[in-house]
Write a protein that holds these residues in place. Structure first.
Motif, PDB file in Angstrom:
ATOM      1  N   PRO A  73       0.910   5.995  -0.029  1.00  0.00           N
ATOM      2  CA  PRO A  73       1.538   4.825  -0.667  1.00  0.00           C
ATOM      3  C   PRO A  73       0.986   4.586  -2.065  1.00  0.00           C
ATOM      4  O   PRO A  73      -0.169   4.919  -2.368  1.00  0.00           O
ATOM      5  CB  PRO A  73       1.167   3.677   0.284  1.00  0.00           C
ATOM      6  CG  PRO A  73       0.895   4.331   1.595  1.00  0.00           C
ATOM      7  CD  PRO A  73       0.297   5.672   1.270  1.00  0.00           C
ATOM      8  N   ALA A  74       1.799   3.999  -2.914  1.00  0.00           N
ATOM      9  CA  ALA A  74       1.422   3.789  -4.305  1.00  0.00           C
ATOM     10  C   ALA A  74       0.113   3.016  -4.447  1.00  0.00           C
ATOM     11  O   ALA A  74      -0.739   3.366  -5.285  1.00  0.00           O
ATOM     12  CB  ALA A  74       2.549   3.058  -5.035  1.00  0.00           C
ATOM     13  N   ALA A  75      -0.057   1.980  -3.650  1.00  0.00           N
ATOM     14  CA  ALA A  75      -1.274   1.171  -3.762  1.00  0.00           C
ATOM     15  C   ALA A  75      -2.518   1.984  -3.418  1.00  0.00           C
ATOM     16  O   ALA A  75      -3.570   1.837  -4.067  1.00  0.00           O
ATOM     17  CB  ALA A  75      -1.175  -0.050  -2.857  1.00  0.00           C
ATOM     18  N   GLN A  76      -2.401   2.841  -2.412  1.00  0.00           N
ATOM     19  CA  GLN A  76      -3.543   3.681  -2.040  1.00  0.00           C
ATOM     20  C   GLN A  76      -3.855   4.694  -3.132  1.00  0.00           C
ATOM     21  O   GLN A  76      -5.019   4.911  -3.485  1.00  0.00           O
ATOM     22  CB  GLN A  76      -3.266   4.394  -0.720  1.00  0.00           C
ATOM     23  CG  GLN A  76      -4.448   5.228  -0.237  1.00  0.00           C
ATOM     24  CD  GLN A  76      -4.189   5.891   1.109  1.00  0.00           C
ATOM     25  OE1 GLN A  76      -3.156   5.645   1.752  1.00  0.00           O
ATOM     26  NE2 GLN A  76      -5.107   6.739   1.548  1.00  0.00           N
ATOM     27  N   LEU A  77      -2.815   5.319  -3.669  1.00  0.00           N
ATOM     28  CA  LEU A  77      -3.030   6.265  -4.765  1.00  0.00           C
ATOM     29  C   LEU A  77      -3.662   5.573  -5.966  1.00  0.00           C
ATOM     30  O   LEU A  77      -4.563   6.124  -6.611  1.00  0.00           O
ATOM     31  CB  LEU A  77      -1.702   6.901  -5.175  1.00  0.00           C
ATOM     32  CG  LEU A  77      -1.124   7.956  -4.242  1.00  0.00           C
ATOM     33  CD1 LEU A  77       0.284   8.338  -4.672  1.00  0.00           C
ATOM     34  CD2 LEU A  77      -2.013   9.195  -4.196  1.00  0.00           C
ATOM     35  N   ARG A  78      -3.201   4.380  -6.253  1.00  0.00           N
ATOM     36  CA  ARG A  78      -3.745   3.655  -7.406  1.00  0.00           C
ATOM     37  C   ARG A  78      -5.236   3.389  -7.232  1.00  0.00           C
ATOM     38  O   ARG A  78      -6.035   3.622  -8.144  1.00  0.00           O
ATOM     39  CB  ARG A  78      -2.986   2.340  -7.597  1.00  0.00           C
ATOM     40  CG  ARG A  78      -3.393   1.584  -8.855  1.00  0.00           C
ATOM     41  CD  ARG A  78      -2.548   0.328  -9.044  1.00  0.00           C
ATOM     42  NE  ARG A  78      -2.888  -0.355 -10.293  1.00  0.00           N
ATOM     43  CZ  ARG A  78      -2.338  -0.081 -11.460  1.00  0.00           C
ATOM     44  NH1 ARG A  78      -1.402   0.854 -11.554  1.00  0.00           N
ATOM     45  NH2 ARG A  78      -2.704  -0.728 -12.545  1.00  0.00           N
ATOM     46  N   ALA A  79      -5.624   2.926  -6.046  1.00  0.00           N
ATOM     47  CA  ALA A  79      -7.036   2.632  -5.796  1.00  0.00           C
ATOM     48  C   ALA A  79      -7.882   3.896  -5.876  1.00  0.00           C
ATOM     49  O   ALA A  79      -8.983   3.885  -6.464  1.00  0.00           O
ATOM     50  CB  ALA A  79      -7.190   1.971  -4.433  1.00  0.00           C
ATOM     51  N   GLU A  80      -7.381   4.995  -5.311  1.00  0.00           N
ATOM     52  CA  GLU A  80      -8.147   6.238  -5.319  1.00  0.00           C
ATOM     53  C   GLU A  80      -8.291   6.799  -6.724  1.00  0.00           C
ATOM     54  O   GLU A  80      -9.361   7.282  -7.110  1.00  0.00           O
ATOM     55  CB  GLU A  80      -7.482   7.259  -4.390  1.00  0.00           C
ATOM     56  CG  GLU A  80      -7.563   6.879  -2.922  1.00  0.00           C
ATOM     57  CD  GLU A  80      -6.886   7.883  -2.009  1.00  0.00           C
ATOM     58  OE1 GLU A  80      -6.374   8.903  -2.524  1.00  0.00           O
ATOM     59  OE2 GLU A  80      -6.851   7.660  -0.788  1.00  0.00           O
ATOM     60  N   TRP A  81      -7.208   6.742  -7.510  1.00  0.00           N
ATOM     61  CA  TRP A  81      -7.265   7.297  -8.856  1.00  0.00           C
ATOM     62  C   TRP A  81      -8.073   6.420  -9.803  1.00  0.00           C
ATOM     63  O   TRP A  81      -8.740   6.925 -10.707  1.00  0.00           O
ATOM     64  CB  TRP A  81      -5.854   7.523  -9.394  1.00  0.00           C
ATOM     65  CG  TRP A  81      -5.302   8.843  -8.984  1.00  0.00           C
ATOM     66  CD1 TRP A  81      -4.413   9.109  -7.986  1.00  0.00           C
ATOM     67  CD2 TRP A  81      -5.634  10.113  -9.554  1.00  0.00           C
ATOM     68  NE1 TRP A  81      -4.169  10.449  -7.898  1.00  0.00           N
ATOM     69  CE2 TRP A  81      -4.904  11.101  -8.847  1.00  0.00           C
ATOM     70  CE3 TRP A  81      -6.465  10.508 -10.588  1.00  0.00           C
ATOM     71  CZ2 TRP A  81      -4.987  12.459  -9.145  1.00  0.00           C
ATOM     72  CZ3 TRP A  81      -6.557  11.864 -10.898  1.00  0.00           C
ATOM     73  CH2 TRP A  81      -5.827  12.820 -10.185  1.00  0.00           C
ATOM     74  N   GLN A  82      -8.033   5.116  -9.609  1.00  0.00           N
ATOM     75  CA  GLN A  82      -8.824   4.241 -10.476  1.00  0.00           C
ATOM     76  C   GLN A  82     -10.319   4.424 -10.247  1.00  0.00           C
ATOM     77  O   GLN A  82     -11.125   4.064 -11.110  1.00  0.00           O
ATOM     78  CB  GLN A  82      -8.421   2.787 -10.256  1.00  0.00           C
ATOM     79  CG  GLN A  82      -7.077   2.439 -10.894  1.00  0.00           C
ATOM     80  CD  GLN A  82      -6.680   0.996 -10.708  1.00  0.00           C
ATOM     81  OE1 GLN A  82      -6.930   0.395  -9.658  1.00  0.00           O
ATOM     82  NE2 GLN A  82      -6.043   0.420 -11.712  1.00  0.00           N
ATOM     83  N   ALA A  83     -10.676   4.999  -9.104  1.00  0.00           N
ATOM     84  CA  ALA A  83     -12.077   5.306  -8.848  1.00  0.00           C
ATOM     85  C   ALA A  83     -12.507   6.587  -9.566  1.00  0.00           C
ATOM     86  O   ALA A  83     -13.701   6.880  -9.672  1.00  0.00           O
ATOM     87  CB  ALA A  83     -12.324   5.438  -7.343  1.00  0.00           C
TER      88      ALA A  83
END
Length: 284
Positions: free
Chosen positions: A219-229
Motif C-alpha cells: 500500500p502507498a502509505a507503507q511504501l511511503r513510510a519505508e522509503w522515507q526511512a
C-alpha cells in the motif's frame, strides 16, 4: 480517468480492448532472452503486444566513440518513439505494461514512456499472475493496432550520469540507492556481475521489497513510510541497479508512495564498473 502508476487486473479487464488502450507484454528472462517472446506467443492478455527488453526497451551498448554504456542503455528517443508508434500508441493512448516478474521489466517501459513525456502509463499490479488469478483468460491470437502518431514531449523524469556520481563521491549531495539483490550489492554474485560490489556510499533497497507476498505492490502509505526511512528527499536521490532496469521499479514505488522526483542512473553498475578508474565498494 488516466492511470499513471498501477492498475488492478479487474480494472484492466474493463478496458483492455478499448481502441485508446494499448497493452504491452514485457515478460523477460535475463538468462534466456527469448523466453519472454515464447511466453507471449503461448498466451498473453487479449490484444496485448510484445516488448523485448534488449531490442525495444534498450539502445546500443556503445556510444559513437565506442564507449560502453551499460548492458541496457536507454534507446535513442527517436527510435523509441518509432517503436511506440509501431505498437499503435498515440498521444491520447492509455498504455498498460505487464510482466510475470513483479513488475521489474514492466516498470522499465513505464519509466521510458514518462521519459518521452507520456504520463498515461501504468503497470499491471501483480502482473500476468494477478490477471489469471482473477479468472481472466490468456489468448494466443496476435492482434496489432493501426500505426500510432505519438510525439515526444518534454521528459517527466530526470537522469544522472556516471560523471555526476563520481563527483557525488566527494559532494555527497545525492543519496544513491541500488535496487539489486543483496548478494549482488555485496559483490558475491560473480555469475551476474563479473566485477562485484557497488558504488561507494550507495545503499541497498532490493526492488522486491516494494512488493507484498502475492506480488502486488505494498500500500502507498507503507511504501511511503519505508522509503522515507531511506531517503530524506526524492529530489536528492538517484536510483540504480545492474543496468538501469530494476531501478525503475524503485522509481515506480516512489511514485506510488507520493514521493516523486528521484533520478535514474541509466548505465548503472554495468557501466560504472566497466571503467577501472571508478572506485568499487563491497560488503554491506
Amino acid at each position: 480517468m488516466r492511470y499513471t502508476t498501477l492498475i488492478s487486473a479487474t480494472e484492466l479487464a474493463q478496458h483492455a480492448l478499448e481502441p485508446d488502450w494499448v497493452v504491452i507484454d514485457c515478460r523477460h528472462d535475463l538468462a534466456l532472452p527469448d523466453a519472454g517472446r515464447l511466453a507471449f506467443e503461448a498466451g498473453h492478455i487479449p490484444g496485448a503486444q510484445f516488448a523485448h527488453l534488449d531490442r525495444d526497451l534498450s539502445g546500443s551498448k556503445t556510444d559513437a566513440q565506442g564507449i560502453f554504456r551499460g548492458r541496457h542503455p536507454l534507446p535513442e528517443r527517436a527510435a523509441f518513439v518509432e517503436t511506440l508508434r509501431r505498437w499503435g500508441i498515440n498521444n491520447k493512448s492509455q498504455v498498460i505494461a505487464y510482466d510475470a516478474q513483479g513488475g521489474m521489466f514492466a516498470a522499465r517501459l513505464w519509466w521510458l514512456l514518462r521519459w518521452i513525456g507520456h504520463d498515461a502509463v501504468a503497470v499491471l499490479d501483480g502482473g500476468v499472475q494477478a490477471w489469471t488469478a482473477s479468472g481472466m483468460w490468456l489468448s494466443a491470437e496476435l492482434r496489432g493496432k493501426p500505426y500510432g502518431d505519438i510525439i515526444a514531449q518534454a521528459p517527466l523524469v530526470t537522469t544522472v550520469d556516471a560523471a555526476t556520481l563520481v563527483a557525488n563521491l566527494q559532494e555527497q549531495t545525492l543519496t544513491v540507492i541500488d535496487a539489486r539483490a543483496p548478494d549482488r550489492f555485496r559483490g558475491e554474485n560473480e555469475t551476474i556481475d563479473p566485477v562485484g560490489g557497488h558504488i561507494p556510499g550507495a545503499q541497498n533497497r532490493f526492488f522486491k521489497n516494494n512488493l507484498q507476498e502475492d506480488g502486488r505492490f505494498k500500500p502507498a502509505a507503507q511504501l511511503r513510510a519505508e522509503w522515507q526511512a531511506v531517503i530524506a528527499s526524492p529530489q536528492a536521490a538517484a536510483m540504480q541497479c545492474g543496468s538501469g532496469v530494476t531501478a525503475c521499479h524503485n522509481l515506480l514505488a516512489l511514485e506510488v508512495a507520493g514521493l516523486p522526483g528521484a533520478a535514474l542512473y541509466p548505465g548503472s553498475w554495468s557501466e560504472w564498473c566497466a571503467e577501472p578508474a571508478r572506485p568499487v565498494a563491497s560488503g554491506d
